[in-house]
Design an enzyme around this catalytic site. Structure first.
Site, PDB file in Angstrom:
ATOM      1  CB  SER A  91      -0.965  -0.023   1.177  1.00 58.04           C
ATOM      2  OG  SER A  91      -1.990   0.924   1.010  1.00 58.04           O
ATOM      3  CG  ASP A 143     -12.115 -21.057  -8.780  1.00 57.06           C
ATOM      4  OD1 ASP A 143     -12.952 -20.191  -9.123  1.00 57.06           O
ATOM      5  OD2 ASP A 143     -10.911 -20.988  -9.076  1.00 57.06           O
ATOM      6  CG  LEU A 159     -10.760 -17.723  -5.951  1.00 61.96           C
ATOM      7  CD1 LEU A 159      -9.351 -18.301  -6.031  1.00 61.96           C
ATOM      8  CD2 LEU A 159     -10.803 -16.555  -4.976  1.00 61.96           C
ATOM      9  CG  ASP A 182      -6.511  -3.213  -3.362  1.00 65.08           C
ATOM     10  OD1 ASP A 182      -7.305  -2.421  -2.813  1.00 65.08           O
ATOM     11  OD2 ASP A 182      -5.300  -3.247  -3.086  1.00 65.08           O
ATOM     12  CG  HIS A 240      -5.709  -2.426   0.363  1.00 64.72           C
ATOM     13  ND1 HIS A 240      -4.958  -1.941  -0.682  1.00 64.72           N
ATOM     14  CD2 HIS A 240      -5.203  -1.857   1.487  1.00 64.72           C
ATOM     15  CE1 HIS A 240      -4.056  -1.109  -0.222  1.00 64.72           C
ATOM     16  NE2 HIS A 240      -4.167  -1.050   1.094  1.00 64.72           N
TER      17      HIS A 240
END
Length: 571
Positions: free
Chosen positions: A213, A287, A289, A463, A501
């Protein structure tokens, strides 16, 4: 027997002296053990002064404020040997500016290498440099246990109750410069001075930097601004164009603050589920994702999507319940998903900040996982933005509010919602100056590469605090500036499906980036077949780390929780 040379020889002499003093410190002195060498003990560092001449940027020097010998503790992968914990203040030039507070841990089993760890948000606290690296696996010893001298700083100010969201230091120019990057050089130089003194060496054999970050921005900053200071850096989910990100935060905050525009946690779940139903299979398997993110972004539209066979958009666009989205909420979400485009010039030369991969990302849903509250905090949190800004407003909204009130206008009573990032009016010049300080966007890393420097970058594709597309933008610029072949010799960029994130309850990344970096720098072993593990969503699940722009597609057979069942493919 070969004689040790260089830094290792000097370290050996210090350790020999330590041993001789130990032998000679008993009640009965042994003949022949007298020595004139005086070792540097941990407690003797207390009060040590590092002069301004030893620090590469202007300061008033540094002072060690505490030095504590810490005993070995822990077992297995969590074991850490004895070390000397040293706290120091780096004094500012401006007497009204805060000091930079830092800690360096000097291990007894020093391996000749140093590791600096980056911060997060507006910083303001000292990262726990005795612990793990960002996204580090828990089954691998932490850097301090491996013998690295580890260090970090608060970047030059001390946060209030807002912690990493506290931007009140922005009223002081030196504090802003320190946060924007100067504190990195100052901290590194003081850390090296203490290592030299304690270990009796000229310099550590290797010096690395790892951060995520704001820490990811800091990793890129040291490679860009001081290319001979570090041998390798790991930049995770980097907020490299920090001022542009602030402007995008402002655009999104104003959209979320519109009447009826802020989606509650149930509505975020409805959006997430609708995106999964539409996009999960795009990588060849259901899955949980979304790996083919580009395809999902191209085909998914919350205005026309369905959830369990019913329209996701509420009837007539009105807010009629938690299982649908109103037109006001869809407009706000599409603001998040699209770019901020500037119509005025700024010092950094940047012209836009990309949108976020919103579809299929966790915007802060309700959940039983104890870490879900942290995910929600870093996303949309639980309160709609307004003036004054609630503490439970989205992380990005508080960040914008602090930036406007303290960095830009320097008026704590200013209404941040009244400033339009696209048309900032009288604040345009100040915003331009801040981009020149905060956007770390240089893409010629030739000096860093020529001396053998290595760069590893990674970013979660889900993110919603720092845009993955922005990291893609930087890496593509790096390739354009230096050429793909040259970049391939010293840099890699990976994207991690499902990872948000810094933390995620969908796919929480665990990757031993330090070992990969060290092997590349020390042995010339370029990263190959890197694997990332999930420690929270489905603990133990793995995926290949695919070099951008590749993504992991299911082979058609095999365990869906094993990286071996996936292959990296191009779009």
């Amino acid at each position: 027997m070969t004689r040790p040379s260089g830094a290792i020889a000097r370290l050996a002499s210090v350790r020999t002296a330590l041993g001789l003093v130990a032998l000679c410190s008993g009640a009965v002195l042994l003949s022949g053990c007298a020595t004139t060498e005086q070792p540097v003990t941990c407690t003797s560092l207390q009060g040590k002064i590092i002069g301004p001449a030893s620090i590469g940027l202007p300061t008033s020097g540094a002072t060690v404020t505490a030095a504590e010998q810490v005993a070995a503790a822990g077992s297995g992968a969590a074991a850490i040997g004895a070390y000397c914990k040293v706290s120091a203040d780096i004094h500012p030039v401006d007497p009204k500016a805060p000091a930079i507070k830092m800690i360096i841990n000097l291990p007894a089993n020093f391996n000749g290498k140093g590791l600096m760890l980056g911060g997060g948000g507006y910083n303001g606290t000292i990262p726990a440099s005795q612990g793990n690296i960002p996204a580090g696996p828990v089954n691998v010893p932490v850097p301090l246990a491996l013998g690295y001298a580890t260090f970090s700083s608060d970047s030059g100010h001390q946060a209030n109750k807002l912690a990493s969201q506290d931007g009140s230091f922005g009223v002081n120019d030196e504090a802003v410069r320190n946060f924007s990057g100067d504190a990195l050089k100052k901290t590194r130089d003081v850390a090296l001075a203490l290592m030299r003194h304690f270990y009796g060496i000229d310099n550590p054999r290797r010096l690395y930097f790892i951060g995520g970050s704001t820490g990811g921005r800091e990793a890129l900053a040291v490679a860009q601004r001081w290319p001979t200071d570090f041998d390798g850096v790991v930049s995770l989910y980097p907020a490299w164009n920090a001022a542009m990100l602030d402007l995008q935060f402002g655009r999104i905050t104003r959209a979320l603050a519109a009447p009826g525009a802020y989606p509650n946690q149930a509505k975020r779940r409805a959006l997430y589920d609708a995106a999964m139903q539409s996009c999960d299979l795009l990588d060849g398997v259901a899955d949980g994702l979304i790996s083919n993110v580009l395809a999902c972004n191209a085909q998914f539209d919350p205005a026309s999507a369905t959830l369990n066979g019913r329209p996701l958009r509420c009837p007539g666009g009105a807010d009629t319940g938690d299982q649908c989205l109103s037109d006001a909420q869809i407009r706000a979400l599409k603001t998040m998903e699209t770019s901020l485009q500037l119509t005025y010039a700024v010092q950094s030369g940047e012209t836009l900040y990309p949108g976020f991969n919103v579809w299929g990302a966790d915007l802060g849903m309700a959940g039983n996982n104890p870490l879900q509250a942290r995910v929600t905090f870093l996303a949309l949190n639980t309160a709609q933005p307004k003036n004054p800004m609630p503490e439970a407003a989205p992380y990005a909204s508080i960040f914008w509010d602090q930036w406007v009130r303290f960095f830009v206008t320097r008026d704590p009573a200013f209404n941040s919602l009244s400033l339009d990032p696209a048309k900032p009016g009288p604040w345009q010049e100040r915003i331009s100056v801040l981009t020149g300080l905060q956007d770390i966007n240089k893409t010629d890393l030739s000096i860093f590469e020529a001396r053998g420097g290595k760069l590893l970058m990674a970013h979660g594709s889900a993110d919603v605090l720092v845009s993955t597309r922005a990291t893609e933008q930087y890496f593509q610029r790096l390739q354009s500036t230096m050429g793909r072949e040259k970049v391939q010799r010293f840099a890699r960029y990976y994207e991690i499906p499902g990872y948000g994130h810094a933390i995620s309850t969908v796919f929480n990344a665990a990757w031993d980036s330090l070992s990969a970096l060290d092997a590349w720098v020390e042995k010339g072993e370029a990263p190959a077949a890197q694997v990332v593990a999930d420690s929270i969503g489905v603990p133990g699940r793995t995926r290949p780390l695919c070099e951008h722009p590749a993504w992991p597609r299911y082979r058609g057979t095999g365990d869906v929780n094993s990286a071996a069942s996936f292959v990296c493919v191009m779009q």
